[in-house]
Scaffold this motif. Structure first.
Motif, PDB file in Angstrom:
ATOM      1  N   TYR A   1      20.870  -6.217  -4.432  1.00  0.00           N
ATOM      2  CA  TYR A   1      20.842  -6.127  -5.517  1.00  0.00           C
ATOM      3  C   TYR A   1      20.265  -6.268  -6.571  1.00  0.00           C
ATOM      4  N   ARG A   2      19.219  -6.903  -6.456  1.00  0.00           N
ATOM      5  CA  ARG A   2      18.013  -7.411  -7.833  1.00  0.00           C
ATOM      6  C   ARG A   2      17.297  -6.001  -7.600  1.00  0.00           C
ATOM      7  N   VAL A   3      17.202  -5.159  -6.429  1.00  0.00           N
ATOM      8  CA  VAL A   3      15.685  -4.333  -6.954  1.00  0.00           C
ATOM      9  C   VAL A   3      16.505  -2.839  -7.833  1.00  0.00           C
ATOM     10  N   ASN A   4      15.182  -2.637  -8.575  1.00  0.00           N
ATOM     11  CA  ASN A   4      15.332  -1.511  -9.245  1.00  0.00           C
ATOM     12  C   ASN A   4      14.731  -0.050  -9.010  1.00  0.00           C
ATOM     13  N   PRO A   5      14.814   0.742  -9.053  1.00  0.00           N
ATOM     14  CA  PRO A   5      14.188   2.157  -8.950  1.00  0.00           C
ATOM     15  C   PRO A   5      12.797   1.762  -8.431  1.00  0.00           C
ATOM     16  N   ARG A   6      12.152   1.405  -9.415  1.00  0.00           N
ATOM     17  CA  ARG A   6      10.824   1.148  -9.809  1.00  0.00           C
ATOM     18  C   ARG A   6      10.043  -0.205  -7.862  1.00  0.00           C
ATOM     19  N   ARG A   7      11.443  -0.604  -8.461  1.00  0.00           N
ATOM     20  CA  ARG A   7      10.227  -2.572  -7.154  1.00  0.00           C
ATOM     21  C   ARG A   7      10.938  -1.499  -6.339  1.00  0.00           C
ATOM     22  N   LEU A   8      11.730  -0.546  -5.865  1.00  0.00           N
ATOM     23  CA  LEU A   8      11.650   0.244  -4.143  1.00  0.00           C
ATOM     24  C   LEU A   8      11.240   0.948  -4.273  1.00  0.00           C
ATOM     25  N   PHE A   9      10.288   1.332  -4.985  1.00  0.00           N
ATOM     26  CA  PHE A   9       9.543   2.255  -4.652  1.00  0.00           C
ATOM     27  C   PHE A   9       8.084   1.868  -4.106  1.00  0.00           C
ATOM     28  N   VAL A  10       8.308   0.390  -4.718  1.00  0.00           N
ATOM     29  CA  VAL A  10       6.849  -0.152  -4.287  1.00  0.00           C
ATOM     30  C   VAL A  10       7.386  -0.595  -3.274  1.00  0.00           C
ATOM     31  N   ILE A  11       7.982  -1.193  -2.828  1.00  0.00           N
ATOM     32  CA  ILE A  11       8.259  -1.801  -1.447  1.00  0.00           C
ATOM     33  C   ILE A  11       8.295  -0.260  -0.805  1.00  0.00           C
ATOM     34  N   ARG A  12       9.212   0.349  -0.636  1.00  0.00           N
ATOM     35  CA  ARG A  12       8.667   1.936  -0.007  1.00  0.00           C
ATOM     36  C   ARG A  12       7.527   2.076   0.643  1.00  0.00           C
ATOM     37  N   ARG A  13       6.357   2.375  -0.755  1.00  0.00           N
ATOM     38  CA  ARG A  13       4.755   2.369  -0.599  1.00  0.00           C
ATOM     39  C   ARG A  13       3.896   1.041   0.450  1.00  0.00           C
ATOM     40  N   ALA A  14       5.078  -0.040  -0.087  1.00  0.00           N
ATOM     41  CA  ALA A  14       3.773  -1.003   1.148  1.00  0.00           C
ATOM     42  C   ALA A  14       4.506  -1.311   2.251  1.00  0.00           C
ATOM     43  N   LEU A  15       6.036  -0.289   3.106  1.00  0.00           N
ATOM     44  CA  LEU A  15       6.001   0.221   3.996  1.00  0.00           C
ATOM     45  C   LEU A  15       5.606   1.426   5.001  1.00  0.00           C
ATOM     46  N   ARG A  16       4.799   2.358   3.663  1.00  0.00           N
ATOM     47  CA  ARG A  16       4.882   3.346   4.258  1.00  0.00           C
ATOM     48  C   ARG A  16       2.890   2.634   4.456  1.00  0.00           C
ATOM     49  N   GLU A  17       2.149   2.237   3.460  1.00  0.00           N
ATOM     50  CA  GLU A  17       0.598   1.371   3.858  1.00  0.00           C
ATOM     51  C   GLU A  17       0.870   0.673   4.879  1.00  0.00           C
ATOM     52  N   GLY A  18       1.811  -0.750   5.353  1.00  0.00           N
ATOM     53  CA  GLY A  18       1.697  -0.780   6.591  1.00  0.00           C
ATOM     54  C   GLY A  18       2.115  -0.179   7.634  1.00  0.00           C
ATOM     55  N   LEU A  19       3.150   1.183   8.141  1.00  0.00           N
ATOM     56  CA  LEU A  19       3.043   2.075   8.714  1.00  0.00           C
ATOM     57  C   LEU A  19       1.874   2.551   9.437  1.00  0.00           C
ATOM     58  N   HIS A  20       0.647   3.034   8.271  1.00  0.00           N
ATOM     59  CA  HIS A  20      -0.455   3.693   8.237  1.00  0.00           C
ATOM     60  C   HIS A  20      -1.590   3.254   9.091  1.00  0.00           C
ATOM     61  N   GLU A  21      -1.194   1.351   8.112  1.00  0.00           N
ATOM     62  CA  GLU A  21      -2.421   1.060   9.004  1.00  0.00           C
ATOM     63  C   GLU A  21      -2.157   0.258  10.244  1.00  0.00           C
ATOM     64  N   ILE A  22      -0.902   0.110  10.856  1.00  0.00           N
ATOM     65  CA  ILE A  22      -1.012  -0.159  11.977  1.00  0.00           C
ATOM     66  C   ILE A  22      -1.231   1.347  13.289  1.00  0.00           C
ATOM     67  N   ARG A  23      -0.632   2.044  12.341  1.00  0.00           N
ATOM     68  CA  ARG A  23      -1.184   3.526  13.287  1.00  0.00           C
ATOM     69  C   ARG A  23      -2.653   4.164  13.893  1.00  0.00           C
ATOM     70  N   SER A  24      -3.540   3.136  12.373  1.00  0.00           N
ATOM     71  CA  SER A  24      -4.694   3.767  12.248  1.00  0.00           C
ATOM     72  C   SER A  24      -5.543   2.378  12.533  1.00  0.00           C
ATOM     73  N   GLY A  25      -4.751   1.169  12.834  1.00  0.00           N
ATOM     74  CA  GLY A  25      -5.396   0.388  13.663  1.00  0.00           C
ATOM     75  C   GLY A  25      -6.206  -0.678  12.710  1.00  0.00           C
ATOM     76  N   ASP A  26      -6.548  -0.423  11.601  1.00  0.00           N
ATOM     77  CA  ASP A  26      -6.770  -1.008  10.321  1.00  0.00           C
ATOM     78  C   ASP A  26      -5.496  -2.309   9.947  1.00  0.00           C
ATOM     79  N   ILE A  27      -5.687  -3.704  10.663  1.00  0.00           N
ATOM     80  CA  ILE A  27      -4.763  -4.106  10.107  1.00  0.00           C
ATOM     81  C   ILE A  27      -5.500  -5.089  10.314  1.00  0.00           C
ATOM     82  N   PRO A  28      -6.858  -5.713   9.847  1.00  0.00           N
ATOM     83  CA  PRO A  28      -7.309  -7.072   9.898  1.00  0.00           C
ATOM     84  C   PRO A  28      -5.776  -7.705   8.861  1.00  0.00           C
ATOM     85  N   TRP A  29      -4.467  -7.495   8.508  1.00  0.00           N
ATOM     86  CA  TRP A  29      -4.158  -8.494   7.958  1.00  0.00           C
ATOM     87  C   TRP A  29      -3.046  -9.281   9.176  1.00  0.00           C
ATOM     88  N   LEU A  30      -2.411  -8.532   9.908  1.00  0.00           N
ATOM     89  CA  LEU A  30      -1.613  -8.912  11.143  1.00  0.00           C
ATOM     90  C   LEU A  30      -2.817 -10.257  11.611  1.00  0.00           C
TER      91      LEU A  30
END
Length: 181
Positions: free
Chosen positions: A139-168
Motif C-alpha cells: 500500500y505504501r509504494v508509489n509510482p516512482r518507488r515502483l519504477f525503482v523496484i522494477r529497475r532493481a529487479l531488471r538489474e538483478g536479472l541482467h546480472e544473474i544472466r550475464s554471470g556478473d553477480i558479485p553481490w550473490l
C-alpha cells in the motif's frame, strides 16, 4: 531463497517501508508467491489458518530441486518481465494469479474511494498478507518507488544472466556471518 532476496532488497535500498518501498516481509511474500507459481511451494489456503491467524494446516512434502542461482533468476524474471504489477495480486493464500478486483472486493486499499471508483490506480501494488487478510503489503509504494523496484529487479536479472553477480557471494558471506558459520 527468501533470505537472499531480503538481503538483496536491503542492499539495493528497496526494502525501506518508511521511504515508500516494500518491507522485508513483503519481499518474503513475493518469494513465496513466485515459488507457488513455479509449483515449488503449495498454496497457503485460507482454511489452513485459525481465526487468530495461526497455521493449523499440514504442509505437503515438497522440495526445491533448482539451485539458488536458478531460483533467484526465476524470481527476478517473474517480477521483472512476467508479473503485471498494475493488475495482479501476489496472493499467497490461494497461490494463484489473481486480478486485483478479486482481492479488493472485500479488502482495504487506498486506491479506491468509498463509492468503489478508482482514485489513482497506478499508486497501488497488491501483495496479500499471509496472516492478516485485510492487509495489503504494497500500500505504501508509489509510482516512482515502483519504477525503482522494477529497475532493481531488471538489474538483478541482467546480472544473474550475464554471470556478473558479485553481490550473490557477498550475500552468502553475510548470511553465513549472521548465522555464525
Amino acid at each position: 531463497v527468501g533470505v537472499y532476496v531480503k538481503l538483496w532488497a536491503e542492499m539495493k535500498g528497496v526494502s525501506k517501508t518508511f521511504e515508500g518501498f516494500l518491507s522485508k516481509y513483503a519481499w518474503i511474500n513475493l518469494v513465496i508467491f513466485y515459488l507457488q507459481m513455479t509449483s515449488q511451494l503449495p498454496a497457503l489456503q485460507t482454511e489452513n489458518f485459525a481465526p487468530d491467524g495461526s497455521w493449523i494446516g499440514r504442509l505437503p512434502d515438497f522440495n526445491c530441486p533448482s539451485g539458488l542461482k536458478a531460483v533467484l533468476e526465476g524470481f527476478f524474471a517473474f517480477y521483472a518481465e512476467d508479473f503485471c504489477w498494475k493488475f495482479e495480486v501476489a496472493a499467497i493464500r490461494s497461490g494463484q494469479r489473481s486480478p486485483d478486483h478479486v482481492f479488493l472486493r472485500n479488502k482495504w486499499c487506498p486506491c479506491y474511494q468509498k463509492d468503489g471508483t478508482i482514485k489513482q490506480r497506478e499508486l497501488c501494488v497488491f501483495i496479500e498478507d499471509a496472516l492478516e487478510d485485510d492487509r495489503n503489503l504494497g500500500y505504501r509504494v508509489n509510482p516512482r518507488r515502483l519504477f525503482v523496484i522494477r529497475r532493481a529487479l531488471r538489474e538483478g536479472l541482467h546480472e544473474i544472466r550475464s554471470g556478473d553477480i558479485p553481490w550473490l557471494s557477498d550475500l552468502v558471506s553475510r548470511q553465513r556471518q549472521r548465522q555464525g558459520w
